[in-house]
Scaffold this active site. Sequence first.
Site, PDB file in Angstrom:
ATOM      1  N   ASN A 136       7.551   3.287   7.352  1.00  0.00           N
ATOM      2  CA  ASN A 136       7.711   4.013   6.215  1.00  0.00           C
ATOM      3  C   ASN A 136       9.353   4.682   6.179  1.00  0.00           C
ATOM      4  O   ASN A 136       9.619   5.666   7.205  1.00  0.00           O
ATOM      5  CB  ASN A 136       6.827   5.352   6.217  1.00  0.00           C
ATOM      6  CG  ASN A 136       7.053   6.423   5.226  1.00  0.00           C
ATOM      7  OD1 ASN A 136       7.823   6.229   4.342  1.00  0.00           O
ATOM      8  ND2 ASN A 136       5.973   7.332   5.157  1.00  0.00           N
ATOM      9  N   ARG A 139       5.542   1.048   3.384  1.00  0.00           N
ATOM     10  CA  ARG A 139       5.427   1.897   2.307  1.00  0.00           C
ATOM     11  C   ARG A 139       6.567   1.894   1.345  1.00  0.00           C
ATOM     12  O   ARG A 139       7.615   1.827   1.642  1.00  0.00           O
ATOM     13  CB  ARG A 139       5.015   3.219   2.591  1.00  0.00           C
ATOM     14  CG  ARG A 139       4.837   4.323   1.752  1.00  0.00           C
ATOM     15  CD  ARG A 139       5.158   5.786   2.072  1.00  0.00           C
ATOM     16  NE  ARG A 139       4.827   6.575   1.148  1.00  0.00           N
ATOM     17  CZ  ARG A 139       5.220   8.014   1.060  1.00  0.00           C
ATOM     18  NH1 ARG A 139       6.069   8.167   1.960  1.00  0.00           N
ATOM     19  NH2 ARG A 139       4.966   8.613   0.132  1.00  0.00           N
ATOM     20  N   HIS A 152       1.360   9.363  -3.890  1.00  0.00           N
ATOM     21  CA  HIS A 152       0.409   9.525  -2.653  1.00  0.00           C
ATOM     22  C   HIS A 152      -0.843   8.618  -2.698  1.00  0.00           C
ATOM     23  O   HIS A 152      -1.880   8.894  -2.535  1.00  0.00           O
ATOM     24  CB  HIS A 152      -0.279  10.852  -2.495  1.00  0.00           C
ATOM     25  CG  HIS A 152       0.575  11.895  -2.334  1.00  0.00           C
ATOM     26  ND1 HIS A 152       0.916  13.263  -2.799  1.00  0.00           N
ATOM     27  CD2 HIS A 152       1.804  11.860  -1.247  1.00  0.00           C
ATOM     28  CE1 HIS A 152       1.739  13.936  -2.305  1.00  0.00           C
ATOM     29  NE2 HIS A 152       2.283  13.294  -1.532  1.00  0.00           N
ATOM     30  N   ARG A 183       8.687  21.899  -4.408  1.00  0.00           N
ATOM     31  CA  ARG A 183       8.679  21.561  -5.734  1.00  0.00           C
ATOM     32  C   ARG A 183       7.976  22.413  -6.547  1.00  0.00           C
ATOM     33  O   ARG A 183       7.002  22.850  -6.253  1.00  0.00           O
ATOM     34  CB  ARG A 183       8.411  19.826  -5.813  1.00  0.00           C
ATOM     35  CG  ARG A 183       9.171  19.183  -5.090  1.00  0.00           C
ATOM     36  CD  ARG A 183       8.581  17.975  -5.249  1.00  0.00           C
ATOM     37  NE  ARG A 183       8.598  16.919  -3.931  1.00  0.00           N
ATOM     38  CZ  ARG A 183       7.978  16.123  -3.324  1.00  0.00           C
ATOM     39  NH1 ARG A 183       6.843  15.683  -4.064  1.00  0.00           N
ATOM     40  NH2 ARG A 183       8.079  15.767  -2.103  1.00  0.00           N
TER      41      ARG A 183
END
Length: 412
Positions: free
Chosen positions: A19, A102, A191, A252
């Site tokens: 990742n 990923r 996700h 966020r």
Amino acid sequence: MTVQPSPADPAATRVLVLNSGSSSVKYQLLDMADHSRLAVGLVERIGEETSRLAHTPSGEGERRERTGPIPDHEAALKAVAEELAADGLGLDSPELAAIGHRVVHGGKWFTEPTVIDDAVLKEIERLVPVAPLHNPANLTGIRTAQALNPGLPQVAVFDTTFHTTMPEHAARYAIDVRTADDHRIRRYGFHGTSHAYVSRETAKLLGKDPSEVNVIVLHLGNGASASAVEGGRCVDTSMGLTPLEGLVMGTRSGDIDPAVVFHLGRVAGMSADEVDELLNKKSGLVGLCGDNDMREIRRRVEEGDEAAKLAFDIYTHRLKKYIGAYYAVLGRVDAVVFTAGVGENSAPVREAAVAGLEELGLAVDSDRNAARDGGPRLISPDYARVAVAVVPTDEELEIAQQTYALVNAPAA
Ligand code: ADP
């Protein structure tokens, strides 16, 4: 788009999951014969003087750490390969079946995990304008891994894939169609590996096949997203063109009136980049109360801190709105499931998110909710019509499983 590799050597049961972020690389080496982790590690602060590699082998092996400058991803992956080789798990070992990467943005075209070739790399590159922070780092990780072992199958597993089943009426924004199409503006969702894994594990927990259950998944980590999963297929999700839309997150804002952006431009003279930074890095929980760790926020709430309480209330109010919205989208709900750092660990968040939803068949049993147990579990009372559950996510296992299945698939 799908390229089939030749079926892998049956003795090759290991998958390395990578990742690659903009300044970090997380990795796990899994053995798919028993899903055990052979090594887990992280390289962080790549490109700085204070880079750090932390490597933990399985079993008796000691955790090892390297500190000092690691200039780029190439050096980072080389260091990872050396650490693995030191444990006899090098990238050239015949037991290694593939590397699973990923990749954050796969647009709407990558509807399944994909063996990486030049055409796939080009397509991931074409998506950089819609994922400027993530896809370039993912590409660097892939290219470096390819250079380290050119013969090894490399598979891209996309965060967006699970959401490509969303119907057009959920995926489209209500803006001019030509403009949207010209600039690939639509809701992609993120996700996805977590939503896929957790919704399947929830079906298992209920003793049912995924095709039989409707689930609302709440992935609450630093980034957070909700999804409505009908019979194993995603029909709606809260993140959109980018991971900014939807729930309140660590830094966020989530949903906001788009006119706030123009307003800040006009009255505060902020540039597009400044507003981007404000909404992605200085908003959410951190913007509201200065902290983004839910543990710290709860500690402050217990002490009577007003800002922390308001941040908590805004966070859980938004969650409740999404539960209600996805209940309506699904019509019938079998389970509401919490996952990721906050979802798995914060009993107060879970309690507040479903409080007052008894009419929808939703309730939380306080003892079950407060119990500290690492595994998948129900936290609703036995009488509740809808199950409320906690299911730990495992994105690395999901990526490894998808990668392994693909490299072992019979050639088409
Ligand atoms: P990501 O993978 O998005 O970085 P995680 O899923 O690891 O994030 O979640 C990290 C967040 O989980 C932390 O910022 C913190 O808010 C929350 N968290 C972790 N442990 C706990 C805990 N014991 N109680 C409450 N919140 C927790």
